[in-house]
Enzyme design. Structure first.
Site, mmCIF file in Angstrom:
data_model
loop_
_atom_site.group_PDB
_atom_site.id
_atom_site.type_symbol
_atom_site.label_atom_id
_atom_site.label_comp_id
_atom_site.label_asym_id
_atom_site.label_seq_id
_atom_site.Cartn_x
_atom_site.Cartn_y
_atom_site.Cartn_z
ATOM 1 N N LYS A 41 0.847 -1.259 -0.033
ATOM 2 C CA LYS A 41 0.096 -0.019 0.015
ATOM 3 C C LYS A 41 0.712 1.268 0.006
ATOM 4 O O LYS A 41 0.335 2.274 -0.396
ATOM 5 C CB LYS A 41 -1.055 0.151 1.279
ATOM 6 C CG LYS A 41 -2.052 -1.168 1.105
ATOM 7 C CD LYS A 41 -3.236 -0.831 2.110
ATOM 8 C CE LYS A 41 -4.350 -1.594 1.595
ATOM 9 N NZ LYS A 41 -5.155 -2.014 2.760
ATOM 10 N N ARG A 42 2.148 0.959 0.410
ATOM 11 C CA ARG A 42 2.977 2.438 0.321
ATOM 12 C C ARG A 42 3.419 2.666 -0.938
ATOM 13 O O ARG A 42 3.666 3.944 -1.061
ATOM 14 C CB ARG A 42 4.202 2.018 1.119
ATOM 15 C CG ARG A 42 4.070 1.789 2.692
ATOM 16 C CD ARG A 42 5.269 1.634 3.550
ATOM 17 N NE ARG A 42 5.694 0.288 3.343
ATOM 18 C CZ ARG A 42 5.241 -0.588 4.084
ATOM 19 N NH1 ARG A 42 4.340 -0.519 5.114
ATOM 20 N NH2 ARG A 42 5.646 -1.886 4.001
#
Ligand code: GLU
Length: 314
Positions: free
Chosen positions: A251-252
């Site tokens: 998700k980063r």
């Protein structure tokens, strides 16, 4: 005639979906639809610190944009939203049954429960050394006077066997792979490992397709199903998406989340074509709809290894 297969997608609303979640949603949906099954959407919002209702709404909107529909569950389900945060009484009942069998013990360790309400993604949690399992009754009551404990389950050392839909026969030891996981945090929040089992069972899920980082949790989940008197679903673990240097995409990587992807792709077909190629279902990344892929879906085509993604090519 419906086949009786019941698949599910169970995202955590802790952010916008990213490419890895989309691959998981796509393959779970294709496996279910290719067998004429019913698809369920469950929002795994156990963690009050990380879950946001607006992310759950976005997940639904993104799934529908992709053409990945569901037959049951979701936020608009007739009996109320299909979210874990409202199901605490069911998880407590399951804890009661595990306790009766002597399978639980209180854990007074600090910092132990950091990620317990979220699914353990690769490398995030170490196997607990079991020190609170060995406390005497007197030590337990002394500690309980000063500190509210978490609850852990005693993971069995005997291997559990199952046949993965993609990876074939598996024989894995819950004690070695995940150890005595937390089933209820000190603050009373139920943990992922318990809730996922109770929900898959009570929602009649017969097939779980999810990321390979959860493969280590499966033997323990099968043990919990059996201990609670349920029959476990079939499990299939799909490859993870990694960067060329082997690092897991997560998700980063904001430019691979659905917000950024939808800004670059004005329709889902080219994106689905590229993902289907990466998943071994298409020889070339030509634009397709999710429905077009149902006839092309073959679990044996899905790679067994992680899939390398060059973020700049998406
Ligand atoms: N809610 C978990 C996640 O988003 C998935 C759990 C599962 O599929 O068992 O990581």
């Amino acid at each position: 005639m419906p086949s009786g297969v019941r698949g599910r997608f169970a995202p955590s609303p802790s952010g916008r979906m990213h490419l890895g979640n989309v691959l998981c949603a796509l393959l779970a949906w294709l496996s279910c639809r290719a067998q004429d099954g019913r698809m369920l959407l469950r929002i795994e919002d156990l963690d009050p610190q990380r879950s946001r209702p607006e992310y759950a709404r976005k997940i639904e909107e993104d799934l529908l944009w992709l053409g990945l529909d569901w037959d049951e569950g979701g936020l608009q389900a007739p009996g109320g939203p299909c979210v874990q945060s409202t199901r605490g009484a069911l998880y407590d009942a399951a804890l009661g049954r595990l306790k009766q069998q002597g399978l639980l013990y209180p854990c007074f360790c600090t910092r132990a429960e950091l990620h317990a309400a979220q699914a353990p993604h690769a490398g995030e949690t170490a196997v607990y050394d079991g020190r609170c399992r060995r406390l005497s009754a007197q030590q337990r009551s002394e500690l309980a006077a000063v500190r509210q404990p978490a609850l852990r389950v005693k993971a069995p050392g005997v291997p559990v066997e199952f046949c993965d839909l993609f990876l074939g026969p598996q024989r894995r030891s819950p004690a070695a792979e995940v150890g005595d996981v937390i089933v209820r945090r000190r603050d009373g929040v139920h943990a992922y490992q318990l809730a996922v089992v109770v929900d898959d069972a009570l929602m009649g899920v017969s097939e779980v397709v999810r990321g390979r980082d959860l493969l280590t949790s499966t033997a323990l989940q099968i043990f919990l199903h059996r201990s609670l008197g349920f029959s476990p679903p079939r499990y299939g673990h799909i490859p993870l998406l990694v960067a060329p240097d082997g690092r897991r995409l997560s998700k980063r990587e904001r430019d691979l989340d659905m917000g950024a992807l939808r800004a670059r792709y004005s329709s889902p077909e080219p994106l689905l074509g590229k993902l289907a190629q990466a998943a071994g279902l298409l020889a070339h990344p030509e634009p397709v709809t999710a429905r077009d892929l149902i006839a092309l879906y073959r679990p044996e085509a899905v790679p067994r290894r992680d899939i390398v993604i060059r973020p700049e090519e998406w």
